[in-house]
Scaffold this motif. Structure first.
Motif, short mmCIF file in Angstrom:
data_model
loop_
_atom_site.label_atom_id
_atom_site.label_comp_id
_atom_site.label_asym_id
_atom_site.label_seq_id
_atom_site.Cartn_x
_atom_site.Cartn_y
_atom_site.Cartn_z
N GLU A 29 0.77 -1.24 0.00
CA GLU A 29 0.00 0.00 0.00
C GLU A 29 0.81 1.29 0.00
O GLU A 29 0.26 2.35 -0.29
CB GLU A 29 -0.95 0.02 1.20
CG GLU A 29 -1.88 -1.18 1.27
CD GLU A 29 -2.81 -1.31 0.07
OE1 GLU A 29 -3.10 -0.31 -0.61
OE2 GLU A 29 -3.26 -2.44 -0.19
N ILE A 30 2.09 1.24 0.28
CA ILE A 30 2.89 2.45 0.46
C ILE A 30 2.87 3.36 -0.77
O ILE A 30 2.65 4.57 -0.66
CB ILE A 30 4.34 2.12 0.91
CG1 ILE A 30 5.13 3.38 1.21
CG2 ILE A 30 5.07 1.30 -0.13
CD1 ILE A 30 4.73 4.07 2.46
N GLU A 31 3.10 2.81 -1.94
CA GLU A 31 3.16 3.65 -3.14
C GLU A 31 1.82 4.27 -3.47
O GLU A 31 1.74 5.43 -3.88
CB GLU A 31 3.72 2.85 -4.31
CG GLU A 31 5.21 2.59 -4.14
CD GLU A 31 5.85 2.05 -5.39
OE1 GLU A 31 5.37 2.36 -6.49
OE2 GLU A 31 6.85 1.33 -5.24
N GLY A 32 0.75 3.52 -3.30
CA GLY A 32 -0.59 4.05 -3.55
C GLY A 32 -0.93 5.19 -2.60
O GLY A 32 -1.54 6.19 -2.99
N LEU A 33 -0.52 5.05 -1.33
CA LEU A 33 -0.78 6.11 -0.36
C LEU A 33 0.02 7.37 -0.69
O LEU A 33 -0.51 8.48 -0.61
CB LEU A 33 -0.46 5.62 1.06
CG LEU A 33 -1.42 4.59 1.63
CD1 LEU A 33 -0.87 4.01 2.93
CD2 LEU A 33 -2.80 5.20 1.85
N ILE A 34 1.27 7.20 -1.07
CA ILE A 34 2.09 8.37 -1.44
C ILE A 34 1.49 9.05 -2.66
O ILE A 34 1.37 10.28 -2.70
CB ILE A 34 3.56 7.96 -1.65
CG1 ILE A 34 4.18 7.61 -0.30
CG2 ILE A 34 4.34 9.07 -2.34
CD1 ILE A 34 5.58 7.02 -0.38
N SER A 35 1.09 8.28 -3.63
CA SER A 35 0.46 8.85 -4.83
C SER A 35 -0.82 9.59 -4.47
O SER A 35 -1.07 10.71 -4.94
CB SER A 35 0.16 7.72 -5.82
OG SER A 35 -0.49 8.22 -6.96
N TYR A 36 -1.63 9.01 -3.61
CA TYR A 36 -2.87 9.64 -3.15
C TYR A 36 -2.56 10.93 -2.38
O TYR A 36 -3.25 11.94 -2.53
CB TYR A 36 -3.64 8.65 -2.28
CG TYR A 36 -4.96 9.16 -1.77
CD1 TYR A 36 -6.02 9.43 -2.65
CD2 TYR A 36 -5.17 9.36 -0.41
CE1 TYR A 36 -7.24 9.88 -2.17
CE2 TYR A 36 -6.39 9.81 0.07
CZ TYR A 36 -7.41 10.07 -0.81
OH TYR A 36 -8.63 10.52 -0.34
N LYS A 42 2.16 18.90 -2.45
CA LYS A 42 3.28 18.60 -3.34
C LYS A 42 4.54 18.33 -2.54
O LYS A 42 5.55 17.94 -3.09
CB LYS A 42 3.50 19.77 -4.29
CG LYS A 42 2.36 19.94 -5.25
CD LYS A 42 2.56 21.08 -6.20
CE LYS A 42 1.26 21.23 -6.97
NZ LYS A 42 1.31 21.73 -8.22
N ASP A 43 4.46 18.53 -1.23
CA ASP A 43 5.60 18.34 -0.35
C ASP A 43 5.74 16.86 -0.02
O ASP A 43 5.05 16.32 0.85
CB ASP A 43 5.41 19.17 0.92
CG ASP A 43 6.64 19.19 1.81
OD1 ASP A 43 7.48 18.26 1.70
OD2 ASP A 43 6.76 20.13 2.62
N LEU A 44 6.65 16.19 -0.72
CA LEU A 44 6.84 14.74 -0.56
C LEU A 44 7.24 14.39 0.87
O LEU A 44 6.82 13.35 1.39
CB LEU A 44 7.87 14.23 -1.55
CG LEU A 44 8.09 12.73 -1.60
CD1 LEU A 44 6.80 12.00 -1.92
CD2 LEU A 44 9.17 12.37 -2.60
N GLU A 45 7.99 15.24 1.51
CA GLU A 45 8.41 14.97 2.89
C GLU A 45 7.21 14.92 3.84
O GLU A 45 7.12 14.04 4.69
CB GLU A 45 9.39 16.04 3.36
CG GLU A 45 10.02 15.74 4.70
CD GLU A 45 11.09 16.74 5.06
OE1 GLU A 45 11.24 17.00 6.27
OE2 GLU A 45 11.78 17.25 4.17
N PHE A 79 -5.59 7.76 6.07
CA PHE A 79 -4.51 8.63 5.57
C PHE A 79 -5.05 10.01 5.20
O PHE A 79 -4.43 11.02 5.49
CB PHE A 79 -3.83 7.97 4.37
CG PHE A 79 -2.71 8.78 3.79
CD1 PHE A 79 -1.59 9.07 4.56
CD2 PHE A 79 -2.77 9.26 2.51
CE1 PHE A 79 -0.54 9.82 4.03
CE2 PHE A 79 -1.74 10.01 1.97
CZ PHE A 79 -0.61 10.29 2.73
N ARG A 80 -6.22 10.04 4.56
CA ARG A 80 -6.82 11.32 4.18
C ARG A 80 -7.04 12.19 5.43
O ARG A 80 -6.70 13.37 5.43
CB ARG A 80 -8.13 11.12 3.43
CG ARG A 80 -8.76 12.43 2.98
CD ARG A 80 -10.03 12.23 2.18
NE ARG A 80 -11.07 11.65 3.02
CZ ARG A 80 -11.77 10.56 2.72
NH1 ARG A 80 -11.54 9.92 1.59
NH2 ARG A 80 -12.69 10.11 3.52
N HIS A 81 -7.57 11.60 6.48
CA HIS A 81 -7.79 12.36 7.72
C HIS A 81 -6.45 12.86 8.28
O HIS A 81 -6.34 14.02 8.69
CB HIS A 81 -8.49 11.51 8.78
CG HIS A 81 -9.91 11.21 8.45
ND1 HIS A 81 -10.87 12.18 8.29
CD2 HIS A 81 -10.55 10.04 8.24
CE1 HIS A 81 -12.02 11.62 8.00
NE2 HIS A 81 -11.86 10.32 7.96
#
Length: 111
Positions: A29-36, A42-45, A79-81
């Motif tokens: 799930e990690i990549e999907g969550l980062i993409s979401y 836009k701040d990847l950190e 994650f959204r919350h």
């Protein structure tokens, strides 16, 4: 085995403390969550920190998590919350220079 059955079994294993189930969920799930998360910032950190915090929370509270038949949906909602709350907190922080907010009053020569 259907996806929902697999998710139920994997989630149940996680809730029982199975570290390999936790790691599998993370890897899946990690990549999907980062993409979401990029929809919110836009701040990847910030996004990566929120994902990390979410998984730390899940592991530390695994025995009290609710049941789910879709791990992806569960994680996306959680994650959204988390990211919305984090972004709101970041916007409340003022980065202005305290010197900018001061003003000097000029007194007239007569006073």
């Amino acid at each position: 085995m259907q996806t929902s059955d697999k998710d139920k079994d994997l989630w149940l294993s996680l809730k029982k403390g199975d570290r390999s189930a936790f790691e599998e969920i993370y890897r899946n799930e990690i990549e999907g969550l980062i993409s979401y998360g990029r929809r919110f910032s836009k701040d990847l950190e910030v996004i990566e920190d929120c994902v990390h915090d979410l998984f730390v929370y899940i592991w530390s509270r695994r025995d009290t998590l609710s049941e789910t038949d879709s791990i992806k949906k569960y994680l996306l909602v959680a994650f959204r919350h988390r990211i919305i709350n984090t972004m709101a907190k970041l916007k409340k922080v003022s980065y202005s220079d305290p010197e900018e907010n001061t003003f000097e009053s000029e007194e007239s020569i007569e006073s």
